[in-house]
Design a protein around this motif. Structure first.
Motif, PDB file in Angstrom:
ATOM      1  N   TYR A  79      38.223  24.848  26.468  1.00  0.00           N
ATOM      2  CA  TYR A  79      38.510  25.205  27.858  1.00  0.00           C
ATOM      3  C   TYR A  79      40.008  25.397  28.093  1.00  0.00           C
ATOM      4  O   TYR A  79      40.405  26.257  28.875  1.00  0.00           O
ATOM      5  N   LEU A  80      40.826  24.628  27.395  1.00  0.00           N
ATOM      6  CA  LEU A  80      42.265  24.839  27.482  1.00  0.00           C
ATOM      7  C   LEU A  80      42.626  26.206  26.896  1.00  0.00           C
ATOM      8  O   LEU A  80      43.418  26.949  27.478  1.00  0.00           O
ATOM      9  N   LEU A  81      42.027  26.541  25.756  1.00  0.00           N
ATOM     10  CA  LEU A  81      42.281  27.842  25.133  1.00  0.00           C
ATOM     11  C   LEU A  81      41.789  28.991  26.010  1.00  0.00           C
ATOM     12  O   LEU A  81      42.460  30.018  26.129  1.00  0.00           O
ATOM     13  N   ILE A  82      40.630  28.815  26.631  1.00  0.00           N
ATOM     14  CA  ILE A  82      40.109  29.849  27.537  1.00  0.00           C
ATOM     15  C   ILE A  82      41.047  30.009  28.736  1.00  0.00           C
ATOM     16  O   ILE A  82      41.351  31.133  29.155  1.00  0.00           O
ATOM     17  N   GLY A  83      41.511  28.898  29.289  1.00  0.00           N
ATOM     18  CA  GLY A  83      42.451  28.968  30.408  1.00  0.00           C
ATOM     19  C   GLY A  83      43.740  29.690  30.035  1.00  0.00           C
ATOM     20  O   GLY A  83      44.248  30.518  30.796  1.00  0.00           O
ATOM     21  N   CYS A  84      44.261  29.400  28.844  1.00  0.00           N
ATOM     22  CA  CYS A  84      45.470  30.092  28.377  1.00  0.00           C
ATOM     23  C   CYS A  84      45.210  31.581  28.177  1.00  0.00           C
ATOM     24  O   CYS A  84      46.050  32.415  28.534  1.00  0.00           O
ATOM     25  N   ALA A  85      44.048  31.914  27.623  1.00  0.00           N
ATOM     26  CA  ALA A  85      43.702  33.323  27.410  1.00  0.00           C
ATOM     27  C   ALA A  85      43.578  34.052  28.744  1.00  0.00           C
ATOM     28  O   ALA A  85      44.063  35.186  28.888  1.00  0.00           O
ATOM     29  N   ILE A  86      42.966  33.414  29.732  1.00  0.00           N
ATOM     30  CA  ILE A  86      42.840  34.037  31.054  1.00  0.00           C
ATOM     31  C   ILE A  86      44.234  34.261  31.654  1.00  0.00           C
ATOM     32  O   ILE A  86      44.509  35.317  32.228  1.00  0.00           O
ATOM     33  N   TYR A  87      45.104  33.273  31.529  1.00  0.00           N
ATOM     34  CA  TYR A  87      46.463  33.411  32.046  1.00  0.00           C
ATOM     35  C   TYR A  87      47.168  34.611  31.413  1.00  0.00           C
ATOM     36  O   TYR A  87      47.783  35.426  32.113  1.00  0.00           O
ATOM     37  N   VAL A  88      47.066  34.725  30.092  1.00  0.00           N
ATOM     38  CA  VAL A  88      47.714  35.834  29.388  1.00  0.00           C
ATOM     39  C   VAL A  88      47.126  37.166  29.827  1.00  0.00           C
ATOM     40  O   VAL A  88      47.864  38.127  30.082  1.00  0.00           O
ATOM     41  N   ILE A  89      45.795  37.228  29.936  1.00  0.00           N
ATOM     42  CA  ILE A  89      45.132  38.473  30.346  1.00  0.00           C
ATOM     43  C   ILE A  89      45.596  38.897  31.738  1.00  0.00           C
ATOM     44  O   ILE A  89      45.971  40.046  31.967  1.00  0.00           O
ATOM     45  N   VAL A  90      45.594  37.961  32.663  1.00  0.00           N
ATOM     46  CA  VAL A  90      45.950  38.281  34.054  1.00  0.00           C
ATOM     47  C   VAL A  90      47.445  38.546  34.195  1.00  0.00           C
ATOM     48  O   VAL A  90      47.858  39.524  34.820  1.00  0.00           O
ATOM     49  N   ARG A  91      48.249  37.716  33.584  1.00  0.00           N
ATOM     50  CA  ARG A  91      49.702  37.804  33.756  1.00  0.00           C
ATOM     51  C   ARG A  91      50.323  39.008  33.044  1.00  0.00           C
ATOM     52  O   ARG A  91      51.101  39.747  33.635  1.00  0.00           O
ATOM     53  N   PHE A  92      49.952  39.200  31.797  1.00  0.00           N
ATOM     54  CA  PHE A  92      50.646  40.215  31.002  1.00  0.00           C
ATOM     55  C   PHE A  92      49.943  41.574  30.991  1.00  0.00           C
ATOM     56  O   PHE A  92      50.592  42.586  30.800  1.00  0.00           O
ATOM     57  N   LEU A  93      48.643  41.588  31.183  1.00  0.00           N
ATOM     58  CA  LEU A  93      47.940  42.873  31.240  1.00  0.00           C
ATOM     59  C   LEU A  93      47.804  43.392  32.669  1.00  0.00           C
ATOM     60  O   LEU A  93      47.401  44.525  32.872  1.00  0.00           O
ATOM     61  N   GLY A  94      48.098  42.546  33.648  1.00  0.00           N
ATOM     62  CA  GLY A  94      48.026  42.972  35.041  1.00  0.00           C
ATOM     63  C   GLY A  94      46.603  43.177  35.538  1.00  0.00           C
ATOM     64  O   GLY A  94      46.367  43.954  36.455  1.00  0.00           O
ATOM     65  N   VAL A  95      45.667  42.475  34.943  1.00  0.00           N
ATOM     66  CA  VAL A  95      44.260  42.594  35.328  1.00  0.00           C
ATOM     67  C   VAL A  95      43.979  41.645  36.487  1.00  0.00           C
ATOM     68  O   VAL A  95      44.536  40.540  36.537  1.00  0.00           O
ATOM     69  N   THR A  96      43.129  42.049  37.407  1.00  0.00           N
ATOM     70  CA  THR A  96      42.767  41.158  38.497  1.00  0.00           C
ATOM     71  C   THR A  96      41.927  40.000  37.959  1.00  0.00           C
ATOM     72  O   THR A  96      41.076  40.193  37.096  1.00  0.00           O
ATOM     73  N   PRO A  97      42.171  38.798  38.450  1.00  0.00           N
ATOM     74  CA  PRO A  97      41.404  37.643  37.975  1.00  0.00           C
ATOM     75  C   PRO A  97      39.893  37.792  38.199  1.00  0.00           C
ATOM     76  O   PRO A  97      39.101  37.296  37.407  1.00  0.00           O
ATOM     77  N   ALA A  98      39.512  38.485  39.263  1.00  0.00           N
ATOM     78  CA  ALA A  98      38.077  38.646  39.543  1.00  0.00           C
ATOM     79  C   ALA A  98      37.360  39.372  38.410  1.00  0.00           C
ATOM     80  O   ALA A  98      36.235  39.003  38.047  1.00  0.00           O
TER      81      ALA A  98
END
Length: 125
Positions: A79-98
Motif C-alpha cells: 500500500y505504501l508502494l501503491i501510494g507512491c506510484a499514485i503520487y508519481v502518476i498524478v504529480r509528474f504525468l499531470g493525470v487527474t487523481p480520479a
C-alpha cells in the motif's frame, strides 16, 4: 470445492481484470483524452499488481507456497508502494487523481464479474 475450482476462478479474475483495464482505457480514451486514459491504465495496472500480491499472500497463508524475502517485503509494503506510484502518476504525468482511482477499481470490477459468472452458471449445474 477443489483447488482446481479456485485456480480456474483466479484465472478468470486475472483475465477479467485485464479485460476491464483494456475496455476501460479505450472507453476513457474515447470519452476524454490520452492523458486521462493513461492515468486509468496505470491505475488499472496497479490494481492488477495489487491483486497478484494479495493472491500471493493468500497462497502463503494457506501453505500453498513459500515466499522469498523480496516477496515478503513487497507484500508488507504494497500500500505504501501503491501510494507512491499514485503520487508519481498524478504529480509528474499531470493525470487527474480520479482517473487513477477509477483504474484502481479494475480488479474489484473483475471480482464482481467473477461472482456474477459463478452465480449465473452455477445455477444451471
Amino acid at each position: 470445492m477443489s483447488i482446481d475450482f479456485y485456480e480456474r476462478a483466479l484465472r478468470r479474475v486475472r483475465f477479467l481484470a485485464m479485460a476491464v483495464a483494456l475496455t476501460g482505457t479505450v472507453a476513457v480514451l474515447l470519452a476524454y483524452d490520452l492523458r486521462t486514459a493513461t492515468g486509468f491504465m496505470l491505475g488499472a495496472a496497479l490494481s492488477i499488481l495489487n491483486f497478484r500480491g494479495l493472491s500471493m499472500l493468500v497462497n502463503v497463508i494457506g501453505g500453498a507456497s513459500k515466499p522469498g524475502p523480496l516477496a515478503a517485503v513487497l507484500i508488507a509494503l504494497r500500500y505504501l508502494l501503491i501510494g507512491c506510484a499514485i503520487y508519481v502518476i498524478v504529480r509528474f504525468l499531470g493525470v487527474t487523481p480520479a482517473a487513477v482511482v477509477w483504474g484502481l477499481l479494475a480488479a474489484f470490477a473483475a471480482v464482481i464479474l467473477e461472482i456474477l459468472y459463478e452465480l449465473i452458471f452455477r445455477i444451471h449445474e
